[in-house]
Design a protein around this motif. Sequence first.
Motif, PDB file in Angstrom:
ATOM      1  N   PHE A  10       1.217   7.783 -11.116  1.00 20.70           N
ATOM      2  CA  PHE A  10       1.796   7.059  -9.990  1.00 20.70           C
ATOM      3  C   PHE A  10       0.751   6.115  -9.382  1.00 20.70           C
ATOM      4  O   PHE A  10       1.040   4.956  -9.084  1.00 20.70           O
ATOM      5  CB  PHE A  10       2.311   8.066  -8.972  1.00 20.70           C
ATOM      6  CG  PHE A  10       2.734   7.478  -7.670  1.00 20.70           C
ATOM      7  CD1 PHE A  10       3.812   6.602  -7.605  1.00 20.70           C
ATOM      8  CD2 PHE A  10       2.064   7.791  -6.504  1.00 20.70           C
ATOM      9  CE1 PHE A  10       4.197   6.056  -6.397  1.00 20.70           C
ATOM     10  CE2 PHE A  10       2.455   7.263  -5.295  1.00 20.70           C
ATOM     11  CZ  PHE A  10       3.517   6.380  -5.246  1.00 20.70           C
ATOM     12  N   LEU A  11      -0.482   6.595  -9.229  1.00 15.07           N
ATOM     13  CA  LEU A  11      -1.555   5.754  -8.666  1.00 15.07           C
ATOM     14  C   LEU A  11      -1.854   4.574  -9.586  1.00 15.07           C
ATOM     15  O   LEU A  11      -2.068   3.449  -9.125  1.00 15.07           O
ATOM     16  CB  LEU A  11      -2.820   6.585  -8.428  1.00 15.07           C
ATOM     17  CG  LEU A  11      -2.774   7.504  -7.203  1.00 15.07           C
ATOM     18  CD1 LEU A  11      -3.978   8.442  -7.180  1.00 15.07           C
ATOM     19  CD2 LEU A  11      -2.721   6.684  -5.906  1.00 15.07           C
ATOM     20  N   GLN A  62       1.055   2.104  -9.292  1.00 18.23           N
ATOM     21  CA  GLN A  62       1.026   1.405  -8.011  1.00 18.23           C
ATOM     22  C   GLN A  62      -0.087   0.356  -7.974  1.00 18.23           C
ATOM     23  O   GLN A  62       0.100  -0.729  -7.410  1.00 18.23           O
ATOM     24  CB  GLN A  62       0.875   2.402  -6.859  1.00 18.23           C
ATOM     25  CG  GLN A  62       0.533   1.792  -5.505  1.00 18.23           C
ATOM     26  CD  GLN A  62       1.560   0.782  -5.007  1.00 18.23           C
ATOM     27  OE1 GLN A  62       2.593   0.561  -5.627  1.00 18.23           O
ATOM     28  NE2 GLN A  62       1.268   0.142  -3.897  1.00 18.23           N
ATOM     29  N   LEU A  84       1.576  -2.496  -9.676  1.00 16.11           N
ATOM     30  CA  LEU A  84       2.792  -3.092  -9.103  1.00 16.11           C
ATOM     31  C   LEU A  84       2.619  -3.542  -7.647  1.00 16.11           C
ATOM     32  O   LEU A  84       3.319  -4.443  -7.195  1.00 16.11           O
ATOM     33  CB  LEU A  84       3.949  -2.089  -9.166  1.00 16.11           C
ATOM     34  CG  LEU A  84       4.355  -1.616 -10.558  1.00 16.11           C
ATOM     35  CD1 LEU A  84       5.448  -0.562 -10.453  1.00 16.11           C
ATOM     36  CD2 LEU A  84       4.832  -2.767 -11.436  1.00 16.11           C
ATOM     37  N   GLU A  85       1.718  -2.860  -6.926  1.00 17.02           N
ATOM     38  CA  GLU A  85       1.462  -3.178  -5.516  1.00 17.02           C
ATOM     39  C   GLU A  85       2.730  -3.247  -4.665  1.00 17.02           C
ATOM     40  O   GLU A  85       2.956  -4.198  -3.922  1.00 17.02           O
ATOM     41  CB  GLU A  85       0.664  -4.479  -5.393  1.00 17.02           C
ATOM     42  CG  GLU A  85      -0.712  -4.341  -6.005  1.00 17.02           C
ATOM     43  CD  GLU A  85      -1.639  -5.495  -5.659  1.00 17.02           C
ATOM     44  OE1 GLU A  85      -1.150  -6.620  -5.492  1.00 17.02           O
ATOM     45  OE2 GLU A  85      -2.844  -5.239  -5.543  1.00 17.02           O
ATOM     46  N   LYS A  86       3.560  -2.233  -4.783  1.00 16.55           N
ATOM     47  CA  LYS A  86       4.749  -2.162  -3.947  1.00 16.55           C
ATOM     48  C   LYS A  86       4.381  -1.541  -2.591  1.00 16.55           C
ATOM     49  O   LYS A  86       3.322  -0.945  -2.435  1.00 16.55           O
ATOM     50  CB  LYS A  86       5.808  -1.305  -4.639  1.00 16.55           C
ATOM     51  CG  LYS A  86       6.250  -1.959  -5.937  1.00 16.55           C
ATOM     52  CD  LYS A  86       7.579  -1.505  -6.411  1.00 16.55           C
ATOM     53  CE  LYS A  86       8.022  -2.249  -7.653  1.00 16.55           C
ATOM     54  NZ  LYS A  86       8.388  -3.655  -7.406  1.00 16.55           N
ATOM     55  N   THR A  87       5.270  -1.739  -1.647  1.00 21.97           N
ATOM     56  CA  THR A  87       5.108  -1.083  -0.348  1.00 21.97           C
ATOM     57  C   THR A  87       5.756   0.280  -0.479  1.00 21.97           C
ATOM     58  O   THR A  87       6.973   0.376  -0.664  1.00 21.97           O
ATOM     59  CB  THR A  87       5.813  -1.895   0.755  1.00 21.97           C
ATOM     60  OG1 THR A  87       5.266  -3.205   0.756  1.00 21.97           O
ATOM     61  CG2 THR A  87       5.648  -1.236   2.124  1.00 21.97           C
ATOM     62  N   ILE A  88       4.937   1.336  -0.427  1.00 20.59           N
ATOM     63  CA  ILE A  88       5.472   2.669  -0.684  1.00 20.59           C
ATOM     64  C   ILE A  88       5.348   3.550   0.555  1.00 20.59           C
ATOM     65  O   ILE A  88       4.298   3.602   1.186  1.00 20.59           O
ATOM     66  CB  ILE A  88       4.750   3.306  -1.888  1.00 20.59           C
ATOM     67  CG1 ILE A  88       5.098   2.481  -3.140  1.00 20.59           C
ATOM     68  CG2 ILE A  88       5.140   4.777  -2.046  1.00 20.59           C
ATOM     69  CD1 ILE A  88       4.503   2.956  -4.410  1.00 20.59           C
ATOM     70  N   ARG A 116       0.845  -1.193   0.000  1.00 20.26           N
ATOM     71  CA  ARG A 116       0.000   0.000   0.000  1.00 20.26           C
ATOM     72  C   ARG A 116       0.883   1.246   0.000  1.00 20.26           C
ATOM     73  O   ARG A 116       2.079   1.159   0.202  1.00 20.26           O
ATOM     74  CB  ARG A 116      -0.897   0.078   1.252  1.00 20.26           C
ATOM     75  CG  ARG A 116      -1.455  -1.172   1.772  1.00 20.26           C
ATOM     76  CD  ARG A 116      -2.584  -1.845   1.038  1.00 20.26           C
ATOM     77  NE  ARG A 116      -3.403  -1.161   0.094  1.00 20.26           N
ATOM     78  CZ  ARG A 116      -4.710  -0.935   0.227  1.00 20.26           C
ATOM     79  NH1 ARG A 116      -5.324  -1.208   1.333  1.00 20.26           N
ATOM     80  NH2 ARG A 116      -5.397  -0.400  -0.753  1.00 20.26           N
ATOM     81  N   ILE A 117       0.229   2.404  -0.157  1.00 23.57           N
ATOM     82  CA  ILE A 117       0.943   3.671  -0.065  1.00 23.57           C
ATOM     83  C   ILE A 117       0.679   4.280   1.316  1.00 23.57           C
ATOM     84  O   ILE A 117      -0.469   4.550   1.662  1.00 23.57           O
ATOM     85  CB  ILE A 117       0.476   4.664  -1.141  1.00 23.57           C
ATOM     86  CG1 ILE A 117       0.634   4.072  -2.544  1.00 23.57           C
ATOM     87  CG2 ILE A 117       1.228   5.997  -1.010  1.00 23.57           C
ATOM     88  CD1 ILE A 117       0.026   4.920  -3.659  1.00 23.57           C
ATOM     89  N   LEU A 119      12.552   1.901  -9.944  1.00 25.12           N
ATOM     90  CA  LEU A 119      11.829   0.647 -10.219  1.00 25.12           C
ATOM     91  C   LEU A 119      12.711  -0.396 -10.896  1.00 25.12           C
ATOM     92  O   LEU A 119      12.351  -1.565 -10.960  1.00 25.12           O
ATOM     93  CB  LEU A 119      10.618   0.921 -11.120  1.00 25.12           C
ATOM     94  CG  LEU A 119       9.458   1.696 -10.492  1.00 25.12           C
ATOM     95  CD1 LEU A 119       8.425   2.044 -11.557  1.00 25.12           C
ATOM     96  CD2 LEU A 119       8.820   0.900  -9.364  1.00 25.12           C
ATOM     97  N   LEU A 161       9.478   0.994  -1.910  1.00 22.22           N
ATOM     98  CA  LEU A 161       9.900   2.235  -2.556  1.00 22.22           C
ATOM     99  C   LEU A 161       9.750   3.380  -1.553  1.00 22.22           C
ATOM    100  O   LEU A 161       8.675   3.577  -0.994  1.00 22.22           O
ATOM    101  CB  LEU A 161       8.981   2.475  -3.756  1.00 22.22           C
ATOM    102  CG  LEU A 161       9.477   3.193  -4.988  1.00 22.22           C
ATOM    103  CD1 LEU A 161      10.780   2.603  -5.490  1.00 22.22           C
ATOM    104  CD2 LEU A 161       8.416   3.134  -6.081  1.00 22.22           C
TER     105      LEU A 161
END
Length: 227
Positions: free
Chosen positions: A178-179, A182, A185-189, A29-30, A150, A157
């Motif tokens: 960016f949204l 994300q 990609l579902e990174k931990t931001i 999540r962001i 990336l 990130l």
Amino acid sequence: MITFDGVTKRYPDGTVAVDGLDLQIPAGRITVLVGPSGCGKTTTLRMINRMVEPSAGTVRIDGRDVREIDPPTLRRGIGYVIQQAGLFPHRTVVDNIATVPFLLGRPKKEARRQARELMERVGLDEAMADRYPAQLSGGQQQRVGVARALAADPPILLMDEPFSAVDPIVRRGLQDEFLRLQAELEKTIVFVTHDIDEAVRLGHRIAVFRVGGALVQYATPEELLAE
Ligand code: ADP
Ligand code: ADP
């Protein structure tokens, strides 16, 4: 998941930048760290990748104390994007990005191919590939910065005011993309900003800091807006 457990940072001159922070940052999540200048956001961010060491308390990634993770492994797993993009001025756009896979051992040609793919992902026109950073707009430079972060495909990130140096209309476009990126990609931001509107727009979770380095609120955007 990234966990701060009773984390304090006191700089050698006595400044307490972060004071007794307990925070859980969910994976995939962001999470936005927001608050006025000097409230300890950047310090908090940099304790995740060990650019800054806490004076007390523990930072953990998936339950592991970051001090127990060897630094190269830690850095490979954590992308880092800063306000001025931090690009290499004497390398072209494609080589700024390709540097990362190249350093990770990919042959040059393969690294460049990957760099071009990433350019497309972040919405950079192919024609930009052979330009130097100084020949790009602020928004384009930030895209290169994101593409480079990336390139190692890190699960985490860290982004420190990545869109603050560009004008409001460009910023809006960068936020939208960016949204989208994300969602894919579902990174931990972990995203630092002093702009509460940006925080509400981007964050799944928002941590509000005040000067002195204390966390005053940890909420969803809906909860913040309801106040
Ligand atoms: P923010 O990112 O919210 O603007 P910072 O984490 O950069 O806040 O800074 C928090 C506080 O720590 C500020 O008072 C700042 O001046 C101080 N600070 C940051 N870096 C250092 C340093 N290397 N040495 C001494 N004080 C610092
Ligand atoms: P500044 O003080 O201008 O923010 P830093 O000291 O934070 O610069 O970092 C210098 C450059 O090193 C940055 O451009 C950043 O891209 C790179 N860098 C530093 N630490 C890391 C890291 N852990 N992972 C990736 N890049 C990093």
